[in-house]
Design an enzyme around this catalytic site. Structure first.
Site, PDB file in Angstrom:
ATOM      1  N   ALA D 126      14.052 -70.013  -1.433  1.00  0.00           N
ATOM      2  CA  ALA D 126      14.637 -71.378  -1.575  1.00  0.00           C
ATOM      3  C   ALA D 126      13.863 -72.469  -1.098  1.00  0.00           C
ATOM      4  O   ALA D 126      14.049 -73.673  -1.044  1.00  0.00           O
ATOM      5  CB  ALA D 126      15.748 -71.273  -0.431  1.00  0.00           C
ATOM      6  N   ARG D 127      12.534 -72.007  -0.962  1.00  0.00           N
ATOM      7  CA  ARG D 127      11.422 -73.064  -0.734  1.00  0.00           C
ATOM      8  C   ARG D 127      10.889 -73.557  -2.365  1.00  0.00           C
ATOM      9  O   ARG D 127      10.562 -74.533  -2.743  1.00  0.00           O
ATOM     10  CB  ARG D 127      10.150 -72.660  -0.188  1.00  0.00           C
ATOM     11  CG  ARG D 127      10.361 -72.233   1.138  1.00  0.00           C
ATOM     12  CD  ARG D 127       9.074 -71.725   1.750  1.00  0.00           C
ATOM     13  NE  ARG D 127       7.834 -72.782   1.988  1.00  0.00           N
ATOM     14  CZ  ARG D 127       6.847 -72.610   2.153  1.00  0.00           C
ATOM     15  NH1 ARG D 127       6.302 -71.420   2.130  1.00  0.00           N
ATOM     16  NH2 ARG D 127       5.894 -73.618   2.360  1.00  0.00           N
ATOM     17  N   ASP D 216      12.363 -45.510  -0.839  1.00  0.00           N
ATOM     18  CA  ASP D 216      12.559 -44.000  -1.312  1.00  0.00           C
ATOM     19  C   ASP D 216      13.833 -43.504  -0.980  1.00  0.00           C
ATOM     20  O   ASP D 216      14.601 -44.014  -0.160  1.00  0.00           O
ATOM     21  CB  ASP D 216      11.174 -43.292  -0.833  1.00  0.00           C
ATOM     22  CG  ASP D 216      11.191 -43.235   0.684  1.00  0.00           C
ATOM     23  OD1 ASP D 216      12.237 -42.872   1.220  1.00  0.00           O
ATOM     24  OD2 ASP D 216      10.261 -43.840   1.256  1.00  0.00           O
ATOM     25  N   ARG D 227      24.906 -47.477   7.418  1.00  0.00           N
ATOM     26  CA  ARG D 227      25.689 -48.813   6.940  1.00  0.00           C
ATOM     27  C   ARG D 227      27.189 -48.339   6.096  1.00  0.00           C
ATOM     28  O   ARG D 227      27.981 -49.195   6.245  1.00  0.00           O
ATOM     29  CB  ARG D 227      24.783 -49.559   5.952  1.00  0.00           C
ATOM     30  CG  ARG D 227      23.581 -50.090   6.629  1.00  0.00           C
ATOM     31  CD  ARG D 227      24.041 -51.009   7.984  1.00  0.00           C
ATOM     32  NE  ARG D 227      22.715 -51.229   8.448  1.00  0.00           N
ATOM     33  CZ  ARG D 227      22.587 -52.395   9.271  1.00  0.00           C
ATOM     34  NH1 ARG D 227      23.806 -52.758  10.004  1.00  0.00           N
ATOM     35  NH2 ARG D 227      21.466 -52.801   9.734  1.00  0.00           N
TER      36      ARG D 227
END
Lengths: 306, 306, 306, 306
Positions: D126-127, D216, D227
């Protein structure tokens, strides 16, 4: 002028920490003992404060020699060894010193920072707790225009007074409104209240967060080199500059070697070396006969008197 | 009985280190201050000695809370939090403590040890210096026979007296001869002398080496779990056991949580959970109706009263 | 002349692998497809063979641009971007290519190699299997004398014929004897037989071992830079040189950028830059007025025409 | 129903990639070749698409054996070995497979995700470029209330219709307004235009970002375990579930072992094992005589029929 808003309780905690002193058989570093726990202000509300450290200049020497003693008896020899290690990229002894920082920083800075993977991090959890109403608002002199020559950077010149005022107004208004809505969505007064982990998604990227961050000296130097650099975004540079100062206080000999051989050093390509040698041998060198690209030529001119 | 052969100079260095005391604002751990610098003997000539550390139990809590203070005011709450973090594998706060060890160990142990990549290492250089004439010779009770049931392991039973004596004789003779030839090849008396980096290739894998090794508490626990385990080779177990003791002295609350929830814990597969529930509900379970492989069945029997 | 002793079965396996061809939607690299699976001989019995790879030059560009397509449509632009990334140390896109090698190497080389922690390794287990009777014996032209000027290195000059012959004799005799004793200790003919994990400690450090080693391109370049370097030990240089060749075949544009901007580049300290500028501006510079240490001055003279 | 808004150009690029086929000597995985490049939709506008992979089930076996061939000749033996490796946490062979994903995800999910350090990442900058006007807006059934029993989680119950509508309104309005102001600050029509790196700080954390992410297999399993778990935030669970499916298609034998021995396994503390054994031996066990904390007792009841 920068100012952090610490609560009375926080200030008291810090004062308490600084007032404690224990006896230890470990090596110490007087420079960093001096500044430990004190928040060093950065940007409008951020800070870095050292919360712990391990090792000093002598630890680097001791590890390089795998010695039985502390190896700090002949300071001059130790410094020469440290400079040799730094110059020749024998980096493992620098991993033998460690530092832990408590950092308060805007979320968009945190996102750049976390790209450095060789560190340990514990961040304040916006799933577990409500975030404070603290947003980074740049000072007008840091409201830079988009660079037209460098897609990734900002211009040296800042926005005009009117445009700056308008931008600051937008940033403040949007932060304030989004935070108010964040609080409203969380609120359970007469309603269920949205889960914190969801409500936080309404907060813009200038919100302040905090973390504990622990890193070894070798990787800290690498961070400083990349971020205390004119190509890095101003806001993260401000943090890197502070870390540079902390490191100088902590391990003065290692820092000096870093400053000479890394921070202010330049890497020359094979083509650039060849070109410099042509010039040193008396040849006239120009961009046209240089064999470099335009950009490489300009980069070289910024270092050498060609 | 084990014995290290430290020189008078080395002993004096260590004594000097232990006699020094400095004032520090950092947190300390009394248990590890007690044993810092002292070589703890392992195998016939090896040792571990703590040379530095950072943090204590409170540091884990402080990082988990990203707090301004030290967070050690209510010990009972801190312990409960540490146990919660350990039980739920919230591992990052444990990375906030760091330890540095000076280790003397046989080369073949070093080769297993170095497979743990999340640590910093500086090893004594056999390119730069001559290695000492020190070789690991097992005590007779550790001269185990090759396991016939487990290709990777050794038997509980040791070699018979005669065979053991012969093996010890071979190990000693070969070490002694190869070291003498190492010294002879290096020797420059009337000849050029082979480069150290080449001559060392004649030394067998029971030669002792040394290193400085630095690791955070989370990764140290992982090392201990894998190596202070009956499947690990006895020789590296001996080092891991010593590290287990060091850790208990350093961070007693974290160590206790590790001991309960990791060291002496067991991981049950989906199939094993189902089987246990059948048994708990009163069903008769046997290997035949278990649905497990033979090896899984045996592993389960070693834990549960089926 | 170098020669590997592969068994007929091993050669057949390799031939089988090379004869297989599958259709894939993945990007490929023709250069590395050519040499995949073939053992490339190194030292007297060692080798490197590529066993798998992921990505090509285009993958670097694709990741840098976070693009939906493969991004290899305009080769010239892609090369310019790769060179830009390399020159400015934007290293993460180079992590997007991966390679896996099967390596046979002497144990003392393996010990240096494993110090690079950012790779995945599976080594042949001497606990699980018996090691083969294969030892590295240097060729006479690599039997270098110990350097007297550089404690860590070897001289350019090799041992005289007589001394060389004697050294080779020692290495061969000790390897042979220690291996025979290794086999004898393992033997269960009329005795128990020592555990493999113990018996192996009798083998000297020139014994060959093998491993699978997987690394990304950025870290591979780092390995090559450090080890394909005149300061590295000759034996590991031989492996790094082979990896350099493999990389050139695999990702030619990235390799060229690496060769120009890293391999053959030089890092100049702040003091060296200042000195060069004095010279470029016409000043006479000498060691005496350089402000450099002797060693730094000599290192600079090896690069520039001062 | 979920829908990604890909441009015609992006769809064409993807179609082009999928239509290409090359010959390779590398091993392939039919399951993942099938889904490669295709964006798999997640949340309202996110996706995961596989862009490259290395290795298959056979690669794990091959590395564990350090073999010359591909080692996939006897499928049943290979599966048994893979299961053994998984059960005993011999994790290094699983590192020998690698996968690369292109992911589109909300910024607040990216912040959780990036905490996994053992991966390579290239994020859309976003830069350098303007971000698209894409924000995650939860579907009403995922607008969960804050949990009152678990500070970190959300309730199973969702907000009432009215409250949900209000929250969705706030999220949409604030996203829209902040994005409009982002564009306005960037605009150079009649003014300078703020630097992109600054303007982006006005965007809230539900803005979508993109990255290339390479990892990996061992570390991917670890990510999925942590998660794809009921304690993780729903939004990142959605991504982990998709990765779980991808992995099953890619390495079916390894995935099955993971599913049995890790995903659906449970870790039992020393105290829990002792308690289960008391019960198995016929004793009546209750919370009161269990010696467990309340929370541990409840956790145990969720697994076992006590």
């Amino acid at each position: 002028m920068e100012a952090m808003d610490l609560t009375a309780e926080q200030l008291e905690e810090i004062e308490h920490q600084r007032s404690c002193s224990s006896a230890t058989r470990r090596v110490t570093s007087p420079g960093i003992e001096e500044l430990i726990y004190t928040p060093l202000p950065i940007l409008d509300q951020g800070f870095i404060r050292v919360v712990d450290y391990m090792g000093n200049d002598g630890s680097i020497v001791q590890a390089a020699r795998v010695s039985y003693g502390t190896g700090t008896r002949k300071t001059r020899n130790d410094e020469a060894l440290i400079r040799f290690l730094m110059r020749h990229q024998h980096t493992t002894p620098f991993e033998m010193c460690e530092i832990k920082l408590h950092v308060k920083l805007p979320l968009f800075v945190a996102r750049q920072w976390i790209r450095h993977r060789t560190a340990s991090v514990n961040e304040y959890s916006a799933r577990y707790s409500k975030l404070d109403n603290e947003f980074y608002i740049p000072s007008p002199e840091h409201l830079a225009a988009q660079s037209t020559s460098n897609r990734q950077g900002r211009e040296q010149i800042t926005l005009s007074g009117d445009e700056a005022a308008e931008v600051l107004g937008i940033l403040k208004t949007d932060s304030t409104r989004n935070y108010a809505n964040y609080e409203y969505m969380l609120d359970t007064e007469g309603k269920q209240g949205l889960a914190r982990e969801l409500a936080r998604m309404n907060l813009p990227a200038n919100v302040y967060t905090q973390w504990y961050w622990k890193i070894d000296l070798h990787n800290l130097f690498h961070f400083i080199k990349l971020r205390n650099d004119s190509h890095a975004q101003y806001e993260i540079q401000a943090y890197a500059r502070c870390m540079n100062d902390i490191t100088r206080a902590w391990v003065p000999a290692a820092w000096k070697a870093f400053d000479d051989y890394v921070s202010n050093a330049a890497s020359l390509s094979a083509a650039a070396i060849k070109l410099l040698n042509r010039k040193l041998l008396g040849e006239q060198v120009t961009f046209e006969n240089s064999g470099l690209t335009k950009r490489e030529w300009i980069e070289l001119l910024m270092i050498f008197e060609l």
